[in-house]
Design an enzyme around this catalytic site. Structure first.
Site, PDB file in Angstrom:
ATOM      1  CB  CYS A 266      -9.612  -7.167   4.727  1.00 51.54           C
ATOM      2  SG  CYS A 266      -9.968  -7.198   6.496  1.00 51.54           S
TER       3      CYS A 266
ATOM      4  CE  LYS B 251     -10.256  -1.899  11.507  1.00 52.52           C
ATOM      5  NZ  LYS B 251      -9.394  -1.578  10.360  1.00 52.52           N
ATOM      6  CG  ASN B 252     -10.401   2.053  10.068  1.00 54.18           C
ATOM      7  OD1 ASN B 252      -9.667   1.122  10.405  1.00 54.18           O
ATOM      8  ND2 ASN B 252     -11.429   1.885   9.252  1.00 54.18           N
TER       9      ASN B 252
ATOM     10  CG  ASP C 216     -14.991   0.210   6.111  1.00 52.69           C
ATOM     11  OD1 ASP C 216     -14.543   1.336   6.408  1.00 52.69           O
ATOM     12  OD2 ASP C 216     -14.432  -0.536   5.300  1.00 52.69           O
TER      13      ASP C 216
ATOM     14  CB  VAL D 240     -14.461   1.964  -1.628  1.00 55.37           C
ATOM     15  CG1 VAL D 240     -13.124   2.246  -0.931  1.00 55.37           C
ATOM     16  CG2 VAL D 240     -15.402   3.153  -1.472  1.00 55.37           C
TER      17      VAL D 240
ATOM     18  NE  ARG E 258      -3.860  -1.463   2.931  1.00 55.44           N
ATOM     19  CZ  ARG E 258      -3.146  -1.836   1.854  1.00 55.44           C
ATOM     20  NH1 ARG E 258      -2.883  -3.116   1.678  1.00 55.44           N
ATOM     21  NH2 ARG E 258      -2.712  -0.967   0.981  1.00 55.44           N
TER      22      ARG E 258
HETATM   23  C1  EPZ Z   1      -8.963   2.725   5.123  1.00 52.90           C
HETATM   24  O1  EPZ Z   1      -8.236   1.815   4.281  1.00 52.90           O
HETATM   25  C2  EPZ Z   1      -9.632   1.838   6.172  1.00 52.90           C
HETATM   26  N1  EPZ Z   1      -8.621   1.076   6.856  1.00 52.90           N
HETATM   27  C3  EPZ Z   1     -10.598   0.875   5.496  1.00 52.90           C
HETATM   28  O2  EPZ Z   1     -11.296   0.140   6.502  1.00 52.90           O
HETATM   29  C4  EPZ Z   1     -11.634   1.662   4.729  1.00 52.90           C
HETATM   30  O3  EPZ Z   1     -12.464   0.778   4.027  1.00 52.90           O
HETATM   31  C5  EPZ Z   1     -10.924   2.585   3.712  1.00 52.90           C
HETATM   32  O4  EPZ Z   1      -9.979   3.432   4.383  1.00 52.90           O
HETATM   33  C6  EPZ Z   1     -11.902   3.477   2.961  1.00 52.90           C
HETATM   34  O5  EPZ Z   1     -12.612   4.270   3.834  1.00 52.90           O
HETATM   35  C7  EPZ Z   1      -7.889   1.672   7.822  1.00 52.90           C
HETATM   36  O6  EPZ Z   1      -8.036   2.850   8.109  1.00 52.90           O
HETATM   37  C8  EPZ Z   1      -6.872   0.826   8.512  1.00 52.90           C
HETATM   38  P1  EPZ Z   1      -7.889   3.789   0.877  1.00 52.90           P
HETATM   39  P2  EPZ Z   1      -7.145   2.349   3.245  1.00 52.90           P
HETATM   40  O7  EPZ Z   1      -6.458   4.127   0.761  1.00 52.90           O
HETATM   41  O8  EPZ Z   1      -6.486   3.559   3.798  1.00 52.90           O
HETATM   42  C9  EPZ Z   1      -7.090   2.490  -3.645  1.00 52.90           C
HETATM   43  C10 EPZ Z   1     -12.014  -1.750   7.684  1.00 52.90           C
HETATM   44  O9  EPZ Z   1     -12.788  -2.706   7.427  1.00 52.90           O
HETATM   45  N2  EPZ Z   1      -5.674   2.889  -3.447  1.00 52.90           N
HETATM   46  O10 EPZ Z   1      -8.853   4.913   1.066  1.00 52.90           O
HETATM   47  O11 EPZ Z   1      -6.304   1.198   2.840  1.00 52.90           O
HETATM   48  C11 EPZ Z   1      -7.422   1.212  -2.869  1.00 52.90           C
HETATM   49  O12 EPZ Z   1      -7.001   0.069  -3.540  1.00 52.90           O
HETATM   50  C12 EPZ Z   1     -11.033  -1.275   6.597  1.00 52.90           C
HETATM   51  O13 EPZ Z   1     -11.976  -1.158   8.764  1.00 52.90           O
HETATM   52  C13 EPZ Z   1      -4.800   2.811  -4.532  1.00 52.90           C
HETATM   53  O14 EPZ Z   1      -5.191   2.448  -5.637  1.00 52.90           O
HETATM   54  O15 EPZ Z   1      -8.124   2.748   2.038  1.00 52.90           O
HETATM   55  C14 EPZ Z   1      -8.924   1.294  -2.715  1.00 52.90           C
HETATM   56  O16 EPZ Z   1      -9.537   0.809  -3.872  1.00 52.90           O
HETATM   57  C15 EPZ Z   1     -11.175  -2.027   5.313  1.00 52.90           C
HETATM   58  N3  EPZ Z   1      -3.496   3.155  -4.330  1.00 52.90           N
HETATM   59  C16 EPZ Z   1      -9.142   2.786  -2.586  1.00 52.90           C
HETATM   60  O17 EPZ Z   1      -7.981   3.447  -3.099  1.00 52.90           O
HETATM   61  C17 EPZ Z   1      -3.019   3.576  -3.093  1.00 52.90           C
HETATM   62  O18 EPZ Z   1      -1.822   3.845  -2.955  1.00 52.90           O
HETATM   63  C18 EPZ Z   1      -9.412   3.230  -1.151  1.00 52.90           C
HETATM   64  O19 EPZ Z   1      -8.306   2.900  -0.388  1.00 52.90           O
HETATM   65  C19 EPZ Z   1      -3.925   3.636  -2.008  1.00 52.90           C
HETATM   66  C20 EPZ Z   1      -5.250   3.290  -2.202  1.00 52.90           C
END
Ligand code: EPZ
Length: 464
Positions: free
Chosen positions: A146, A48-49, A336, A358, A122
């Protein structure tokens, strides 16, 4: 419970049913008679990701792209809808699970149409770079996803501004333009965000000049996206120490690609095998992208056989053992994976710790498990070893799980995608009968999970 929360829950249930209905799941509730080991073989398709980002990348090509092993999940449906409102023709290819994405007639879309399709995803934020290159403008509605943390997009907006995008906040979302085009930039992420790294990749590949990104995410899904962009004609160098360099090019063409398997789904079924004393062969799973998970799975007491066409996960007998897990960015233990694995930890003989580093609010699913008889305490401190970003910041981000406990059936409402799969495992391993509602949310990331439960011998009925 206040009105807003009731309204939110009503909305949540509505969107859960929409998620389910979009992939053929009409039921909203499942009644499970637990205690039966899950045994058999299932297949996992593309991640999915990765798949959802690969579909967005097709926008950058001047010719059609072909993506194979696309799972029938609602997040794919959402991205398909968003591409179609932007004039991309999306059709099925000859091989089942193949999409042909033709971006030749890409056009601007009305914000209401984008909003209607974005729903609780998102992904729209990742359309920005490609649309700014193709159309000189982009619009993103308020984002969903989520409820596992605040999930800001500040890194995304910061890097887009550095490429030269003009970002205007509007009541119903964010409008962007690039009056002088997009130019390569020196960037550094304060945290190796997957989404922000994808944002940089999808923007820099056609920006003028060189982009250097420090502090990049290097998840296998990021690497597979880089494979795809290179197939399209991009020039991307992955250096050591999380540095990625991209030399912008003027033109990209469509790709032909088979998506990386979904290691999050594979890990979830592995966790189900362990918690139900079962034996599940996950076709399509590969060792290389799951090494950290396999280590923890073995430490807890699970066993696995690596085969050419997949991985067999099973409970070899004996007591399960407690572990300390700290989630983190790749190659660490994925956030995850923690929710599904927690069920097996409730059966382990001793005290386990899960330190979630995370997302700051990813233990919402625990309340229902305590109701079922688990002993789990949630803490604000960083337990388990290292201090993380959430330490001293009043977030419930560490869990102490004391076992062994026997779970008993209960009525559960699914809170989010991985929490939902965890609740399915809890009901399957519990004594007695459980009802699990809002199951539509699970179809956001698990293709045909109902059919797979049937294949694995689970005892259940669908309702609603
Ligand atoms: C991706 O989310 C995945 N989703 C998530 O999977 C996964 O948990 C995550 O990466 C970490 O591996 C998809 O790919 C659609 P991040 P993403 O940007 O890209 C902070 C699932 O269950 N952050 O790496 O949204 C954020 O708040 C989902 O399949 C900022 O602060 O994750 C978080 O604490 C859930 N500012 C951390 O970084 C920003 O602009 C990681 O987020 C962006 C992120």
């Amino acid at each position: 419970m206040n009105d807003a929360r009731q309204h939110d829950d009503a909305n949540e249930r509505g969107s859960a049913q929409n998620h389910g209905a979009s992939v053929g799941l009409t039921a909203d509730k499942i009644t499970i008679r637990g205690g039966i080991p899950l045994v058999g073989r299932i297949e996992v398709k593309g991640a999915k990701n990765l798949v959802t980002k690969a579909m967005v990348a097709a926008l950058l090509g001047e010719t059609p792209s072909v993506l194979k092993d696309v799972p029938n999940i609602s997040d794919v449906r959402i991205v398909r809808g968003l591409l179609e409102v932007h004039g991309v023709k999306v059709t099925e290819g000859d091989e089942p699970g193949t999409l042909v994405l033709d971006p030749v007639d890409v056009e601007s879309a009305h914000f209401a149409a984008i909003d209607a399709h974005a729903g609780s995803s998102r992904i729209p934020i990742l359309f920005c770079g490609p649309l700014l290159h193709r159309l000189g403008e982009a619009f993103i509605p308020d984002l969903g996803g989520c409820r596992i943390g605040d999930r800001p997009i500040d890194f995304h907006l910061e890097v887009l501004r550095k490429f030269g995008a003009v970002v205007e906040k509007q009541p119903n979302g964010i409008r962007m333009s690039a009056p002088n085009g997009l130019k390569g930039a020196k960037l550094e992420l304060p945290y190796p965000s997957v989404g922000a790294t994808e944002q940089v990749l999808l923007t820099a590949v056609r920006a003028e000049g060189l982009t250097e990104l420090k502090g990049a995410a290097i998840e296998p899904e990021i690497m597979d996206l880089i494979n795809i962009l290179q197939k399209m004609g991009a020039i991307i160098t992955v250096d050591t120490d999380r540095v990625i360099r991209i030399e912008g090019v003027a033109r990209l063409v469509g790709y032909n690609h088979r998506a990386l398997f979904d290691r999050n789904e594979a890990a979830s079924w592995a966790a189900a095998a362990l918690a139900t004393d079962g034996d599940i062969f996950v076709g399509g799973a590969r060792q290389a992208e799951m090494i950290t998970f396999l280590n923890v799975f073995r430490k807890v007491g699970g066993a696995f056989d690596i085969c050419d066409d997949g991985i067999r996960f099973y409970h070899p007998g004996g007591d399960l053992k407690p572990v300390i897990i700290e989630t983190g960015v790749h190659p660490g233990f994925m956030t995850d994976w923690q929710q599904p694995l927690v069920i097996a930890l409730t059966k382990a003989h001793g005290t386990s710790i899960v330190h979630e580093t995370v997302y700051e609010q990813r233990f919402g699913f625990v309340d229902a498990l305590v109701e079922m008889g688990a002993t789990i305490q949630i803490h604000k401190e960083c337990l388990g070893g290292h201090t993380c970003r959430f330490g001293q910041r009043n977030f419930n981000h560490s869990a102490v799980i004391t076992g062994p406990t026997k779970l008993r059936g209960a009525d559960i409402i699914v809170p989010d995608l991985r929490g939902g799969f965890s609740h399915l495992i809890a009901a399957l391993s519990a004594e007695g009968t459980s009802t699990v509602s809002n199951v539509g949310i699970i179809s956001r990331g698990y293709e045909n999970f109902i059919g797979k439960l049937r294949l694995l011998g689970a005892d259940f009925d669908l309702e609603g």
